[in-house]
Design a protein around this motif. Structure first.
Motif, PDB file in Angstrom:
ATOM      1  N   LYS A 109       3.595  13.549  -7.603  1.00  9.23           N
ATOM      2  CA  LYS A 109       3.365  12.115  -7.838  1.00  9.23           C
ATOM      3  C   LYS A 109       4.408  11.514  -8.766  1.00  9.23           C
ATOM      4  N   GLU A 110       5.611  12.095  -8.760  1.00  9.63           N
ATOM      5  CA  GLU A 110       6.699  11.551  -9.553  1.00  9.63           C
ATOM      6  C   GLU A 110       7.344  10.363  -8.856  1.00  9.63           C
ATOM      7  N   GLY A 111       7.042  10.194  -7.587  1.00  8.23           N
ATOM      8  CA  GLY A 111       7.571   9.066  -6.838  1.00  8.23           C
ATOM      9  C   GLY A 111       6.552   8.607  -5.817  1.00  8.23           C
ATOM     10  N   VAL A 112       6.422   7.295  -5.658  1.00  5.82           N
ATOM     11  CA  VAL A 112       5.496   6.744  -4.664  1.00  5.82           C
ATOM     12  C   VAL A 112       6.272   5.831  -3.727  1.00  5.82           C
ATOM     13  N   HIS A 113       5.897   5.869  -2.460  1.00  3.49           N
ATOM     14  CA  HIS A 113       6.556   5.039  -1.448  1.00  3.49           C
ATOM     15  C   HIS A 113       5.563   4.015  -0.918  1.00  3.49           C
ATOM     16  N   LEU A 114       5.940   2.745  -0.985  1.00  2.39           N
ATOM     17  CA  LEU A 114       5.098   1.675  -0.486  1.00  2.39           C
ATOM     18  C   LEU A 114       5.494   1.314   0.935  1.00  2.39           C
ATOM     19  N   ASN A 115       4.517   0.908   1.699  1.00  3.70           N
ATOM     20  CA  ASN A 115       4.729   0.619   3.107  1.00  3.70           C
ATOM     21  C   ASN A 115       5.820  -0.402   3.339  1.00  3.70           C
ATOM     22  N   LYS A 116       5.890  -1.426   2.504  1.00  4.47           N
ATOM     23  CA  LYS A 116       6.916  -2.461   2.668  1.00  4.47           C
ATOM     24  C   LYS A 116       8.063  -2.325   1.680  1.00  4.47           C
ATOM     25  N   HIS A 117       7.747  -2.041   0.422  1.00  5.15           N
ATOM     26  CA  HIS A 117       8.765  -2.132  -0.627  1.00  5.15           C
ATOM     27  C   HIS A 117       9.412  -0.808  -1.010  1.00  5.15           C
ATOM     28  N   GLY A 118       9.111   0.258  -0.284  1.00  2.00           N
ATOM     29  CA  GLY A 118       9.859   1.503  -0.454  1.00  2.00           C
ATOM     30  C   GLY A 118       9.522   2.301  -1.702  1.00  2.00           C
ATOM     31  N   TRP A 119      10.499   3.115  -2.139  1.00  2.00           N
ATOM     32  CA  TRP A 119      10.270   4.087  -3.213  1.00  2.00           C
ATOM     33  C   TRP A 119      10.342   3.480  -4.607  1.00  2.00           C
ATOM     34  N   PHE A 120       9.449   3.991  -5.486  1.00  2.00           N
ATOM     35  CA  PHE A 120       9.518   3.721  -6.917  1.00  2.00           C
ATOM     36  C   PHE A 120       9.483   5.078  -7.609  1.00  2.00           C
ATOM     37  N   ASP A 121      10.485   5.342  -8.444  1.00  2.00           N
ATOM     38  CA  ASP A 121      10.609   6.639  -9.111  1.00  2.00           C
ATOM     39  C   ASP A 121       9.838   6.610 -10.428  1.00  2.00           C
ATOM     40  N   ILE A 122       8.518   6.732 -10.336  1.00  2.00           N
ATOM     41  CA  ILE A 122       7.703   6.605 -11.544  1.00  2.00           C
ATOM     42  C   ILE A 122       7.878   7.803 -12.479  1.00  2.00           C
ATOM     43  N   GLY A 123       8.329   8.929 -11.938  1.00  2.00           N
ATOM     44  CA  GLY A 123       8.558  10.102 -12.776  1.00  2.00           C
ATOM     45  C   GLY A 123       9.628   9.837 -13.818  1.00  2.00           C
ATOM     46  N   ALA A 124      10.580   8.982 -13.477  1.00  2.00           N
ATOM     47  CA  ALA A 124      11.643   8.610 -14.404  1.00  2.00           C
ATOM     48  C   ALA A 124      11.305   7.325 -15.154  1.00  2.00           C
ATOM     49  N   GLY A 125      10.053   6.880 -14.982  1.00  2.00           N
ATOM     50  CA  GLY A 125       9.628   5.669 -15.660  1.00  2.00           C
ATOM     51  C   GLY A 125      10.203   4.397 -15.063  1.00  2.00           C
ATOM     52  N   GLN A 126      10.715   4.493 -13.840  1.00  2.00           N
ATOM     53  CA  GLN A 126      11.354   3.340 -13.205  1.00  2.00           C
ATOM     54  C   GLN A 126      10.365   2.626 -12.282  1.00  2.00           C
ATOM     55  N   VAL A 127       9.667   1.663 -12.836  1.00  2.00           N
ATOM     56  CA  VAL A 127       8.714   0.897 -12.043  1.00  2.00           C
ATOM     57  C   VAL A 127       9.332  -0.406 -11.548  1.00  2.00           C
ATOM     58  N   THR A 128      10.577  -0.647 -11.923  1.00  2.00           N
ATOM     59  CA  THR A 128      11.280  -1.870 -11.520  1.00  2.00           C
ATOM     60  C   THR A 128      12.569  -1.514 -10.807  1.00  2.00           C
ATOM     61  N   LYS A 129      12.874  -2.244  -9.750  1.00  2.00           N
ATOM     62  CA  LYS A 129      14.151  -2.084  -9.069  1.00  2.00           C
ATOM     63  C   LYS A 129      14.648  -3.447  -8.609  1.00  2.00           C
TER      64      LYS A 129
ATOM     65  N   SER B 167       0.839  -1.204   0.000  1.00  2.00           N
ATOM     66  CA  SER B 167       0.000   0.000   0.000  1.00  2.00           C
ATOM     67  C   SER B 167       0.869   1.248   0.000  1.00  2.00           C
ATOM     68  N   ILE B 168       0.331   2.307  -0.570  1.00  2.00           N
ATOM     69  CA  ILE B 168       1.051   3.583  -0.644  1.00  2.00           C
ATOM     70  C   ILE B 168       0.909   4.325   0.682  1.00  2.00           C
ATOM     71  N   ASP B 169       2.038   4.676   1.293  1.00  2.00           N
ATOM     72  CA  ASP B 169       1.967   5.431   2.544  1.00  2.00           C
ATOM     73  C   ASP B 169       2.480   6.863   2.402  1.00  2.00           C
ATOM     74  N   LYS B 170       3.142   7.172   1.293  1.00  2.00           N
ATOM     75  CA  LYS B 170       3.508   8.562   1.006  1.00  2.00           C
ATOM     76  C   LYS B 170       3.904   8.690  -0.453  1.00  2.00           C
ATOM     77  N   PHE B 171       3.859   9.932  -0.947  1.00  2.00           N
ATOM     78  CA  PHE B 171       4.253  10.183  -2.325  1.00  2.00           C
ATOM     79  C   PHE B 171       4.650  11.648  -2.459  1.00  2.00           C
ATOM     80  N   ARG B 172       5.438  11.932  -3.472  1.00  2.00           N
ATOM     81  CA  ARG B 172       5.865  13.310  -3.712  1.00  2.00           C
ATOM     82  C   ARG B 172       4.691  14.123  -4.244  1.00  2.00           C
ATOM     83  N   ASP B 173       4.748  15.433  -4.026  1.00  2.62           N
ATOM     84  CA  ASP B 173       3.630  16.305  -4.392  1.00  2.62           C
ATOM     85  C   ASP B 173       3.222  16.173  -5.849  1.00  2.62           C
TER      86      ASP B 173
END
Length: 251
Positions: free
Chosen positions: A147-167, A139-145
């Motif tokens: 929405k270029e980046g979303v932080h998941l409660n367990k799996h941390g940050w994903f930089d979707i603004g840079a198109g990086q949905v995989t880490k 689940s999402i527990d925080k994100f940048r204003d």
């Protein structure tokens, strides 16, 4: 005396709630029993020496288990494609031969999250390792204003603004980045032995159904489903199956 009173209140609440469920009483009791057995087994293998963690987890079991069980036996059949396995306290549905999360369009995923990101939104994460493939609920527990980046409660940050949905997580940062009690509830039993690739997925009915049912695959075929953690079971009760956006928006 305090612990006895607390236990008595929990038992009283359990039986009172069972009575209020009417014809679903037997199913509610069976689901509760299955969830208790599964969660206590998981706690017995918890990789932690912190007694307060165990105390907190055990103390919260009655509330979380009753909440999940009540939802499972009272939800309208038309509200989701899933069926309830009362004996195992789990969801079940037909498993596809191949993982539905392997063929997503990353650009469409990015655009979906830029439009629908919200606090508490339940989302799927594709987990791949040498041990196999699965989809985990987070689940999402925080994100940048923006929405270029979303932080998941367990799996941390994903930089979707840079198109990086995989880490990719190496054995060491996988072990260091998550609390021990979370590590023991990972999709695979020994994540520290191999690198793990995480991919944020755009939710679809097929993807979310597989996540809720614990479907797993190796690199040749489907395998036996896994048991969801109590955390994931709770998340599965907060899904908006209509379009998987926030329930606040749905309202």
């Amino acid at each position: 005396m305090t612990s006895e009173n607390s236990s008595s209140r929990s038992q009283t609440g359990f039986f009172s709630e069972s009575g209020e469920l009417g014809g679903s009483h037997a199913r509610f009791t069976e689901v509760c029993t299955a969830l208790y057995e599964r969660e206590l087994l998981a706690l017995s293998h918890l990789n932690t020496h912190n007694a307060s963690v165990l105390k907190r987890r055990i103390g919260g079991l009655p509330y979380h288990i009753r909440s999940v069980a009540r939802f499972m036996v009272t939800q309208p059949q038309s509200s989701s494609p899933l069926k309830v396995d009362t004996h195992n306290g789990s969801w079940y549905g037909k498993q596809p031969s191949k993982c539905p999360g392997l063929t997503q369009d990353d650009e469409k995923c990015v655009q979906w999250f830029k439009k629908n990101t919200d606090y508490g939104l339940v989302v799927p994460v594709l987990v791949q390792s040498i041990e196999g493939i699965a989809i985990e609920l987070d689940s999402i527990d925080k994100f940048r204003d923006n929405k270029e980046g979303v932080h998941l409660n367990k799996h941390g940050w994903f930089d979707i603004g840079a198109g990086q949905v995989t880490k990719k997580l190496t054995p060491q940062n996988t072990f260091d980045s998550q609390p021990n009690d979370e590590m023991s509830e990972g999709v695979f039993p020994s994540p520290q032995l191999s690198s793990i690739t995480l991919t944020l997925l755009k939710p679809t009915k097929a993807i979310m159904s597989s996540a809720c049912c614990g479907h797993m695959w190796n690199y040749k075929s489907k395998t036996s489903p896994r048991s969801l953690s109590m955390r994931e079971m709770r998340l599965s009760t907060h899904l908006n199956w209509k379009n998987f956006t926030s329930n606040r928006k749905a309202e």
